[in-house]
Scaffold this motif. Structure first.
Motif, mmCIF file in Angstrom:
data_model
loop_
_atom_site.group_PDB
_atom_site.id
_atom_site.type_symbol
_atom_site.label_atom_id
_atom_site.label_comp_id
_atom_site.label_asym_id
_atom_site.label_seq_id
_atom_site.Cartn_x
_atom_site.Cartn_y
_atom_site.Cartn_z
ATOM 1 N N GLU A 26 61.494 44.064 116.473
ATOM 2 C CA GLU A 26 61.157 43.019 115.515
ATOM 3 C C GLU A 26 60.200 43.548 114.443
ATOM 4 O OE1 GLU A 26 60.035 38.323 115.393
ATOM 5 O OE2 GLU A 26 59.483 39.453 117.169
ATOM 6 N N THR A 27 59.233 44.347 114.852
ATOM 7 C CA THR A 27 58.306 44.936 113.888
ATOM 8 C C THR A 27 59.053 45.824 112.906
ATOM 9 O OG1 THR A 27 56.538 44.912 115.528
ATOM 10 C CG2 THR A 27 56.259 46.380 113.646
ATOM 11 N N ASP A 85 58.421 45.097 105.524
ATOM 12 C CA ASP A 85 58.897 45.236 104.156
ATOM 13 C C ASP A 85 59.635 46.568 104.022
ATOM 14 O OD1 ASP A 85 59.248 44.534 101.502
ATOM 15 O OD2 ASP A 85 57.421 45.578 100.873
ATOM 16 N N GLY A 86 60.890 46.510 103.638
ATOM 17 C CA GLY A 86 61.716 47.708 103.571
ATOM 18 C C GLY A 86 62.234 48.140 104.918
ATOM 19 N N ASP A 95 70.709 44.304 104.552
ATOM 20 C CA ASP A 95 71.039 43.404 103.443
ATOM 21 C C ASP A 95 71.442 44.188 102.200
ATOM 22 O OD1 ASP A 95 70.584 41.144 104.942
ATOM 23 O OD2 ASP A 95 68.525 40.859 104.212
ATOM 24 N N LYS A 96 70.753 45.285 101.949
ATOM 25 C CA LYS A 96 71.069 46.119 100.793
ATOM 26 C C LYS A 96 72.458 46.735 100.941
ATOM 27 C CE LYS A 96 69.520 50.140 98.232
ATOM 28 N NZ LYS A 96 68.651 51.303 98.215
ATOM 29 N N ILE A 97 72.750 47.251 102.128
ATOM 30 C CA ILE A 97 74.064 47.856 102.373
ATOM 31 C C ILE A 97 75.166 46.818 102.207
ATOM 32 C CG2 ILE A 97 75.543 48.831 104.184
ATOM 33 C CD1 ILE A 97 73.053 50.303 105.224
#
Length: 122
Positions: free
Chosen positions: A41-42, A47-48, A55-57
């Motif tokens: 989870e961490t 962020d990133g 999501d970016k892929i």
């Protein structure tokens, strides 16, 4: 050329001495579902982190799908599969996180059930 030669030599040596580099590099993290869930989870929510990467892929696959020529069904299908794989990876990460949360709830419930209530005398 030299790099290929060195790589082949290393692979031959590993095979000769029965060494498996991927297995040797693994870190044993134990079977504690809660600790594993917290680590994932961490890593996923930072962020990133992993969720941002997935999501970016997936977004890149969707953008590429929008640029495909109308008659190119094979390319469109391949891009759709790539987007689906990214979403499946995201759901697998969510299931690892959820497994730890479920384990924590089960332990809390078991602890509450094992408490003997104090009896009041009348």
């Amino acid at each position: 050329m030299m790099r290929k030669l060195i790589t082949r030599l290393i692979l031959w040596l590993c095979d000769s001495f029965d060494i498996h580099p991927l297995d040797e590099a693994r870190i044993n993290m134990g079977a504690d579902k809660q600790a594993r869930s917290q680590r994932w989870e961490t890593f996923a929510r930072e962020d990133g982190g992993l969720f941002d990467l997935l999501d970016k892929i997936r977004g890149e696959y969707l953008d590429a799908m929008g640029k495909v020529a109308p008659g190119d069904a094979a390319k469109l299908e391949a891009l759709a599969i790539g987007g689906r794989v990214a979403e499946q990876l995201r759901s697998q990460v969510r299931s690892v996180i959820a497994a730890g949360e479920i384990e924590a709830r089960n332990e809390d419930r078991a602890a509450k059930l094992s408490v003997v209530p104090a009896r009041k005398s009348i």
